[in-house]
Design an enzyme around this catalytic site. Structure first.
Site, PDB file in Angstrom:
ATOM      1  N   CYS A   1       0.828  -1.213   0.000  1.00 47.58           N
ATOM      2  CA  CYS A   1       0.000   0.000   0.000  1.00 47.58           C
ATOM      3  C   CYS A   1       0.860   1.260   0.000  1.00 47.58           C
ATOM      4  CB  CYS A   1      -0.922  -0.025   1.221  1.00 47.58           C
ATOM      5  SG  CYS A   1      -1.767   1.529   1.541  1.00 47.58           S
TER       6      CYS A   1
ATOM      7  N   CYS B   1      -0.096   3.972   2.613  1.00 49.00           N
ATOM      8  CA  CYS B   1       0.277   3.553   3.968  1.00 49.00           C
ATOM      9  C   CYS B   1       1.684   4.041   4.319  1.00 49.00           C
ATOM     10  CB  CYS B   1       0.225   2.032   4.093  1.00 49.00           C
ATOM     11  SG  CYS B   1      -1.405   1.300   3.850  1.00 49.00           S
TER      12      CYS B   1
END
Length: 307
Positions: A51, A54
């Site tokens: 991700c 993230c």
């Protein structure tokens, strides 16, 4: 009370330990999140290695949690390693952050958020302002901003440290580098000239002085494109290679600059009374002894000198 991780969290039981930031899993969730949130709010960061957002959000969360000074904690959950937790808390995407208080999720958000929004959330959870960041945190932020070329932000941060600690050598050296990068050579030189004796030998200050010296030398350098053409026509034009190395270094192209000087050392160690090696040493001083490129450069230089 909600059951998560197969364990009911007893009200009032203390747990979790003193760490502000932890990696969590199914087995530790009840202790580190449910029970610990009985004492202070706990942020739970659901993330994944694949991700991209993230990777932007998590460092901001960590920074704000550290700034809160123990008023809130952070538990990071890798959803690929802990799918049961993600399912139980209905995590639809990552990053997702839940805030727990008194054993229950009370608020949260999905997606990367700006630092200001996260600070506002934490201040709401803790009931008060976070307060100013510590000097160490400010210095880390300032150095990161300087490396990213954000000169105004870096200068403000270094200046903020100096307001608290006027003789802080890392802030003095960092601010001088900001001035130098902005083209204020005279101001950088004046700042370093006024450094207190106690800080004068610190690596951050001596490194900044070396960078100023290199910048002053750069005023006599030729056009980098022309220097490169000269080297293409004659690989042993060490004068051109030396000047090009210095020009590249001052423009931030450090590895290319070091390689040019290494080539001179390899071809003619005695050129200009060992001038290429001495210039490399000045590069190392300007970068600082622990900079990754200083370490790499010293290793490459040794490979030439002792081959």
């Amino acid at each position: 009370m909600q059951m998560i991780g197969g364990t009911q969290a007893p009200a009032g039981q203390q747990g979790g330990g003193a760490d502000l930031i932890k990696d969590g899993n199914l087995e530790s969730f009840a202790r580190d999140v449910i029970q610990e949130s009985m004492r202070q709010p706990v942020l739970v960061d659901f993330w994944a290695t694949w991700c991209g957002p993230c990777k932007q959000l998590t460092p901001v969360l960590e920074k704000v949690v550290k700034q809160a000074g123990g008023k809130v904690k952070l538990v990071k959950i890798d959803i690929d390693q802990n799918p049961e937790l993600a399912q139980q808390l209905r995590v639809q995407s990552v990053p997702t952050v839940y805030a727990f208080a008194q054993g229950q999720p009370v608020t949260g958000f999905a997606g990367a958020q700006p630092e200001s929004q996260i600070k506002a959330l934490v201040e709401k959870l803790t009931g008060g302002p976070l307060g100013p960041a510590s000097v160490d945190v400010q210095l880390e932020e300032a150095k990161a901003a300087l490396e990213a070329g954000e000169l105004d932000a870096a200068g403000e941060l270094f200046g903020g440290v100096l307001e608290q600690e006027p003789e802080n050598p890392e802030a003095l050296g960092g601010l001088a580098r900001c001035l130098l990068a902005a083209g204020d050579l005279a101001e950088a030189e004046q700042l370093l000239g006024d450094v207190p004796a106690a800080a004068a030998k610190h690596a951050a200050v001596t490194g900044a002085k070396s960078a100023v010296a290199l910048a002053k030398e750069a005023g006599t350098l030729g056009d980098p494109a022309e220097l490169a053409r000269r080297i293409e026509g004659n690989a042993d034009d060490h004068d051109a290679r030396y000047d090009l190395a210095t020009a590249l270094f001052l423009r931030g192209q450090v590895e290319q600059a070091m390689e040019h000087l290494r080539q001179i050392v390899k071809r003619d160690r005695e050129w200009r009374d060992d001038g290429a090696r001495k210039q490399l040493v000045r590069f190392f001083e300007a970068l600082g002894p622990t900079h990754p490129l200083t370490i790499k450069g010293r290793r490459l230089l040794s490979s030439v000198l002792f081959s």
